[in-house]
Design an enzyme around this catalytic site. Structure first.
Site, short mmCIF file in Angstrom:
data_model
loop_
_atom_site.label_atom_id
_atom_site.label_comp_id
_atom_site.label_asym_id
_atom_site.label_seq_id
_atom_site.Cartn_x
_atom_site.Cartn_y
_atom_site.Cartn_z
CD GLU A 268 -2.95 -0.74 2.81
OE1 GLU A 268 -2.87 0.35 3.25
OE2 GLU A 268 -3.46 -1.53 3.50
CD GLU A 322 -11.63 1.55 0.28
OE1 GLU A 322 -13.11 0.73 0.38
OE2 GLU A 322 -10.96 1.55 0.00
CE LYS A 325 -10.36 3.06 4.70
NZ LYS A 325 -9.28 2.10 4.43
CD GLU A 331 -7.37 5.80 7.01
OE1 GLU A 331 -8.29 4.60 6.84
OE2 GLU A 331 -6.15 6.28 7.65
#
Length: 384
Positions: A268, A322, A325, A331
């Site tokens: 990541e 997203e 999250k 985030e």
């Protein structure tokens, strides 16, 4: 009148079966992408398969073994890393349960979907759960043994992903070392990697270092922008970006424990396009610079200063924003794309998200059939 209506119908139906070619697809750069799904507004896996095909992305990392995703990508050229969550570690230390999981979540898909890796847990060693840490290596070993028993260990390798928080020292890179309190775990894990010929995965985010110390860390240094760099006083190697320094620090830390034969891969890395007021640097401009410059370096097959002949291996985080999250605003804003397939910022990373959705069985969805029947009905009325 009849001729005109038939021609109009033909054009309308043709549009339903055709993908627009009015997009800029990036060349296949050898990058991987993290496909997270903690959201309630994402396109279906079958549409994502079409999107990634248009982007020429052929490596995807999942955080689970979602059967809808693995089925949607059948007969594609995409290689998958799939995940076993931290909540599964204890049960994966049981050989029976591990083999059952492989039979249910890996074996049925391998004939049509390429699964090359299973990550057992994520950032376990930097958590606070001592018991979970003790389950990590046994779970990795048991899952690997299950693959061997089923004749799959040469096709699928086992590893886990760590945060850079496992490092006690990361600069200069030549002095990289692991935390002493984690040494007993890491030494055994490194032995496992050496025995199974599997890579050591790191989740590396220069964003966090910059956010915490914006007055001491140069923004150009973390964004791969032109800068004079920082020399390693031991090796005299010059580092013009933090990510490469972090990678070489991990190599040095492994070397200090007697391992020189294990590749380091970035599972990541990314940069958020939005953050809370205290999350300095989380902007679309900085995200575009970080990921855009990183993609260019991957395209050039660059290695790090200490390992120039080994091209960096990266899975960018993440494909989509997203919205569910937890945590700070950042985030939810690491995505290269919005859920509708449009880019969050311009790095030439644009593809086409198919508008026609297909189920895993290959049947056209109900909306498509209703629309087609309406079009045919209109055509008959016009032709009457």
């Amino acid at each position: 009148m009849a001729t005109l209506s038939s021609f109009t119908l033909f054009k309308a139906l043709l549009l339903l079966f055709s993908f627009s070619d009015s997009f800029v697809g990036i060349l296949s750069l050898g990058i991987g992408i993290n496909y997270g799904q903690i959201a309630n507004n994402l396109p279906s896996p079958s549409r994502v398969a079409g999107l990634l095909k248009s982007l020429n992305i052929s490596r995807v990392k999942l955080y689970d073994a979602d059967p809808k995703v693995l089925s949607a990508f059948s007969n594609s050229n995409v290689e998958f890393i799939i995940g076993l969550g931290n909540e599964n570690l204890q049960e994966m230390t049981d050989p029976v349960q591990a083999q059952t999981w492989i039979r249910q979540n890996v074996q049925p898909y391998l004939s049509q979907t390429s699964i090359t890796c299973i990550t057992v847990g994520n950032e376990v060693l930097t958590g606070n759960d001592t018991q979970l840490k003790s389950f990590l290596l046994p779970a990795m070993q048991t899952v690997n043994n299950a693959l061997s028993n089923l004749g799959l260990s040469k096709e699928v390798y086992v590893t886990t992903a760590h945060s850079t928080g496992i490092l006690a020292n990361s600069f200069p890179p030549s002095s990289g070392s692991f935390r002493q309190d984690l040494a007993e775990y890491i030494q055994s894990i490194l032995n496992f990697h050496s025995q199974t010929d599997s890579p050591f995965l790191i989740n590396a985010y220069p964003f966090f270092a910059y956010k915490d110390n914006p007055g001491q860390i140069s923004l150009e240094y973390v964004l791969f922008q032109p800068n004079k760099g920082i020399p390693d006083p031991v090796t005299n190697l010059n580092y013009d970006n933090m990510l490469y320094a972090q990678i070489d620090a991990v190599y040095s830390a492994m070397k200090a424990l007697g391992h020189r034969d294990i590749p380091v891969k970035i599972s990541e890395t990314g940069w958020p396009s939005k953050g809370d007021p205290g999350e300095i640097g989380a902007t679309p401009q900085n995200a575009a610079l970080y990921n855009g410059n990183l993609l260019r370096r991957i395209q050039e097959n660059q290695g790090t200063p200490a390992n120039p002949s080994i091209p960096i291996d990266v899975h960018v985080f993440a494909l989509f924003n997203e919205d569910l999250k937890p945590g700070p605003t950042s985030e939810r804003n690491y995505g290269l794309l919005y859920p509708d397939g449009s880019p969050v910022y311009d790095i030439g990373f644009q593809g086409h998200l198919p508008q026609i959705d297909y189920s895993a069985s290959g049947e056209k969805n109900t909306v498509f059939w209703i629309f087609s029947l309406l079009m045919l009905s209109m055509a008959f009325l016009l032709c009457a």
